[in-house]
Design an enzyme around this catalytic site. Structure first.
Site, PDB file in Angstrom:
ATOM      1  N   VAL A  11       0.826  -1.205   0.000  1.00 49.02           N
ATOM      2  CA  VAL A  11       0.000   0.000   0.000  1.00 49.02           C
ATOM      3  C   VAL A  11       0.863   1.257   0.000  1.00 49.02           C
ATOM      4  CG1 VAL A  11      -1.699   1.344   1.305  1.00 49.02           C
ATOM      5  CG2 VAL A  11      -1.949  -1.136   1.091  1.00 49.02           C
ATOM      6  N   PHE A 251     -16.469 -11.887  -8.822  1.00 46.91           N
ATOM      7  CA  PHE A 251     -16.286 -12.645  -7.585  1.00 46.91           C
ATOM      8  C   PHE A 251     -17.237 -13.836  -7.492  1.00 46.91           C
ATOM      9  CE2 PHE A 251     -13.909  -8.927  -6.635  1.00 46.91           C
ATOM     10  CZ  PHE A 251     -12.959  -9.311  -5.711  1.00 46.91           C
ATOM     11  N   GLY A 255     -13.128 -21.692  -6.339  1.00 48.35           N
ATOM     12  CA  GLY A 255     -11.726 -22.091  -6.371  1.00 48.35           C
ATOM     13  C   GLY A 255     -11.295 -22.695  -5.062  1.00 48.35           C
ATOM     14  N   GLY A 259      -7.038 -15.719  -0.174  1.00 48.75           N
ATOM     15  CA  GLY A 259      -5.846 -15.568   0.661  1.00 48.75           C
ATOM     16  C   GLY A 259      -5.382 -14.128   0.602  1.00 48.75           C
ATOM     17  N   CYS A 262      -5.243  -9.091   2.772  1.00 48.48           N
ATOM     18  CA  CYS A 262      -6.420  -8.280   3.113  1.00 48.48           C
ATOM     19  C   CYS A 262      -7.607  -9.094   3.601  1.00 48.48           C
ATOM     20  CB  CYS A 262      -6.838  -7.438   1.907  1.00 48.48           C
ATOM     21  SG  CYS A 262      -5.625  -6.180   1.461  1.00 48.48           S
TER      22      CYS A 262
END
Length: 434
Positions: A11, A251, A255, A259, A262
């Site tokens: 970030v 989304f 799967g 991970g 965040c």
């Protein structure tokens, strides 16, 4: 503007580089002297598409610099971003020690008006706590604390910063509001909104966004697992519900679980905030349980197919938690590797960017391939854990030559099942009929 960014992780470094790209003077601060020295020499410490070009251009032109000296950075800056880690504690709550420690230091350094901005993902009430720390040694007229959560996706973080869908700014100060608006206007010229609100609402917005997306992922994983049981095809289901504008197409890909840095910690932290306020956030509890279970789904399919895994050689493609990053934090691949090793399997891995990070964890306990085909030389099967583009259209003739048995476990539903079966493979994916 003159900007200081405290912290040079994903970030902080993206934030500093992108602000420099729009003409600001940015100085980034980090306590890791060796890391700072490498950045001063022009080395980018993380992999993020497009970041290196911007980094090198702005360092060369003198708009982006690095230091270990917080006082030096703060002295010449009017805006200070706190982009520090907030790792989960043992109880799941966010560890604010880095942020509050810097706030304590700032209270002894600031001598003229500054805007102190929480860029890190932090629990509701953090801006208030940072303000208390600053007030310990400063007059209230010398600063404003602003909450400005980031919404960067690793792998496309530069694009997300330069062309944000929205900018969320939490402040009760009109002075800070005007300066923040001026700072972000170059990034929203196409009309995307800068949304102003109070600090606590801004902090909650970040957690709510990530928790909702994590919930969407876990819901689709549950649907996929049920599809496996009843013989339905999750790809058809996904297309059927994704065209509903209330749901949307994104989304909805099943799967091996989410991970990264965040979603796991943010869901935990929001759940912990709820508990601390005597609220039972039942959905989040389920999301965490579903995701933890999903990380083992490919291992379970491998175990069910082969039975005894002792001595079996598994070629594994993909180590990063998602494509286009070298970040392996909470990556499903690591859970798969650990489970395979416990069963006595031999594991050889390949990833375009994350191998060096994995080597630090496993050293010589697993093998590391030079390319994706070397990875499966003499392997009993191929397992895919990250959907890098390079894996999407491989040379299946070469795969057939390398594998001992033509077996593929596809944890990201990369391939068309019918086409793979036509090529003579035994193929397992997530939520699609065998």
């Amino acid at each position: 503007m003159n900007i200081a960014v405290v912290g040079t992780g994903y970030v902080g470094l993206v934030t500093g580089t992108c602000f420099a790209e729009t003409g600001n003077n940015v100085i980034c601060v980090d306590i890791d002297a060796s890391k700072v020295a490498k950045m001063q020499e022009g080395h980018v410490p993380i992999y993020e598409p497009d970041l290196e070009n911007l980094f090198l251009r702005n360092t060369k032109q003198g708009r982006l610099s690095f230091t270990t000296n917080l006082e030096e950075a703060v002295k010449g800056s009017e805006i200070i971003f706190l982009a520090l880690p907030t790792p989960p504690g043992e109880d799941g709550s966010a560890d604010l020690s880095y942020i509050l420690g810097v706030a304590d230091n700032l209270s002894k350094i600031i001598t003229d008006y500054k805007i102190v901005i929480d860029k890190s993902t932090v629990p509701v009430g953090t801006a208030e706590e940072v303000e208390k720390r600053l007030l310990a040694n400063l007059d209230a007229s010398l600063f404003d604390v602003v909450s400005n959560p980031e919404f960067l996706r690793e792998g496309v973080a530069v694009e997300d910063f330069m062309k944000p869908e929205r900018v969320v700014i939490g402040t009760s100060s009109e002075k800070a509001r005007l300066l923040m608006k001026q700072l972000y206007e170059p990034f929203v010229r196409q009309g995307n909104p800068i949304i102003f609100m109070d600090e606590k609402s801004a902090e909650m917005t970040k957690y709510a966004a990530n928790a909702f997306l994590a919930t969407k992922i876990s819901f689709m994983n549950e649907i996929a697992n049920l599809c496996d049981r009843v013989g339905a095809n999750v790809d058809s289901v996904r297309a059927g519900i994704g065209t509903d504008s209330r749901i949307g197409k994104r989304f909805l890909f099943p799967g091996v679980g989410y991970g990264g840095s965040c979603f796991p910690k943010d869901v935990q932290a929001l759940h912990r905030t709820a508990k601390a306020n005597d609220y039972s956030f039942s959905i989040l509890q389920s999301v965490m349980e579903v995701n933890q279970k999903q990380k083992f789904i490919i291992f379970e399919k491998i175990k069910a197919h082969f039975g005894d895994l002792s001595g079996k050689k598994i070629g594994l493609w993909g180590l990063a938690f998602k494509p286009n990053t070298d970040d392996i934090r909470e990556a499903p691949a690591l859970y798969t590797i650990d489970s395979l090793l416990k069963e006595g399997a031999k594991v050889k891995v390949y990833d375009p960017e994350a191998i060096q990070n994995v080597k630090k964890l496993y050293q010589d306990r697993i093998e590391y391939a030079s390319d994706q085909y070397d990875c499966i030389e003499g392997a009993d099967c191929l397992a895919i854990l990250t959907e890098w583009n390079v894996f999407r259209t491989p040379d299946f003739g070469k795969i057939s030559e390398k594998l001992v048995k033509k077996v593929i476990f596809d944890g990201r539903n990369v391939y068309d099942p019918d086409k793979i079966k036509e090529l003579g493979y035994t193929y397992f994916s997530i939520g699609r009929p065998i």
